[in-house]
Design a protein around this motif. Structure first.
Motif, PDB file in Angstrom:
ATOM      1  N   VAL A 202       0.868  -1.174   0.000  1.00  0.00           N
ATOM      2  CA  VAL A 202       0.000   0.000   0.000  1.00  0.00           C
ATOM      3  C   VAL A 202       0.903   1.221   0.000  1.00  0.00           C
ATOM      4  O   VAL A 202       1.615   1.477   0.977  1.00  0.00           O
ATOM      5  CB  VAL A 202      -0.935   0.017   1.226  1.00  0.00           C
ATOM      6  CG1 VAL A 202      -1.801   1.279   1.197  1.00  0.00           C
ATOM      7  CG2 VAL A 202      -1.807  -1.230   1.249  1.00  0.00           C
ATOM      8  N   ASP A 203       0.919   1.936  -1.117  1.00  0.00           N
ATOM      9  CA  ASP A 203       1.813   3.091  -1.267  1.00  0.00           C
ATOM     10  C   ASP A 203       3.265   2.694  -0.991  1.00  0.00           C
ATOM     11  O   ASP A 203       4.031   3.435  -0.363  1.00  0.00           O
ATOM     12  CB  ASP A 203       1.393   4.238  -0.337  1.00  0.00           C
ATOM     13  CG  ASP A 203       0.020   4.780  -0.664  1.00  0.00           C
ATOM     14  OD1 ASP A 203      -0.349   4.769  -1.854  1.00  0.00           O
ATOM     15  OD2 ASP A 203      -0.693   5.198   0.274  1.00  0.00           O
ATOM     16  N   GLY A 204       3.612   1.486  -1.482  1.00  0.00           N
ATOM     17  CA  GLY A 204       4.979   1.028  -1.340  1.00  0.00           C
ATOM     18  C   GLY A 204       5.340   0.444   0.008  1.00  0.00           C
ATOM     19  O   GLY A 204       6.470   0.012   0.224  1.00  0.00           O
TER      20      GLY A 204
END
Length: 272
Positions: A202-204
């Motif tokens: 999630v977002d990296g």
């Protein structure tokens, strides 16, 4: 070496057919549970034959599940099927006991000896036990018997003591069925609760959660791997190592306090 004992939940989904004779509660695994099985069977049939709306409420079912009541009404006379074939759904599809029976008889024989499936109606069954279709969750409270999980805790505690007197216990049950019986404190150092965590970015940033499908699928594959691989681990750490050798990504946590089980987290991504 003695293989591990594998504890499984049942499945809500069950095959509807069957050709075996009517169920004999005393012929199932752990015949000392027959009296409790008969009492719950009688009450479940009585509740299911009553007012449908009341029965659905008691059993925690929705109106579109009213068809489930029909099987409960005929429990004493309905045709039976081996538990290995009766239980369906994601976990059992991935475990695929019928496939083992056909293609790997030795692994299936290990399943017969090592798998215990917990059930709100039968307490525990082995894969070869002949049972009819039914619907009774371990989380239900029946009007007369009371909470099903409590009924089974009282009956299963003495009945299962010999089964866990030695060897490693691998607990793959859901919380509903874990409440029916807990590993005795004196066997806790030989018990492992397996959790399945779904990891995604999630977002990296890696995030982990419990997702029902991945949880059930991974547990089914894990149980199958233990049987096919004839895993005979005697400690939680040996089990974790064996699972890693079988391709599972694991993380092991020691008990937080004496008398409680070890935890092994199996981490999966979206491909299972």
């Amino acid at each position: 070496m003695i293989g591990v004992l594998i504890l499984l939940p049942p499945s809500e989904g069950k095959a509807a057919h069957g050709a075996g004779p009517a169920v004999d509660p005393a012929a199932l695994a752990f015949p000392q549970l027959a009296k409790t099985r008969k009492a719950l069977l009688t009450e479940l049939a009585r509740v299911s034959k009553g007012r449908a709306a009341t029965a659905l409420t008691v059993l925690g079912l929705s109106p579109n599940q009213a068809g489930e009541l029909e099987a409960n009404r005929d429990l004493t006379t309905a045709p039976t099927l081996a538990a290995a074939d009766r239980y369906t759904g994601v976990l059992y599809d991935n475990l695929d006991l019928p496939g083992l029976r056909a293609d790997d008889p030795e692994a299936y024989a290990r399943a017969e000896a090592r798998i215990l499936t917990f059930s709100g109606l039968w307490g525990v069954v082995r894969p070869g036990d002949a049972i009819p279709a039914y619907r009774l969750s371990g989380g239900v409270t029946l009007p007369k018997a009371g909470p099903v999980a409590k009924v089974w805790r009282q009956a299963l505690t003495p009945a299962l003591a010999p089964a866990v007197a030695s060897g490693l216990v691998v607990d793959l049950r859901s919380s509903t069925y874990a409440a029916m019986w807990r590993v005795p404190a004196d066997a806790a150092d030989r018990a492992v609760t397996v959790r399945v965590l779904h990891e995604r970015l999630v977002d990296g940033v890696p995030k982990r959660s419990v997702v029902s499908h991945f949880n059930k699928a991974a547990k089914g594959r894990l149980a199958r791997a233990l049987l096919v691989g004839d895993v005979a681990a005697t400690t939680p750490k040996e089990l974790a190592e064996a699972l890693q050798d079988l391709g599972f990504r694991t993380e092991t946590t020691a008990p937080a306090k004496p008398g409680t089980a070890w935890t092994i987290d199996v981490v999966v991504d979206s491909v299972v």
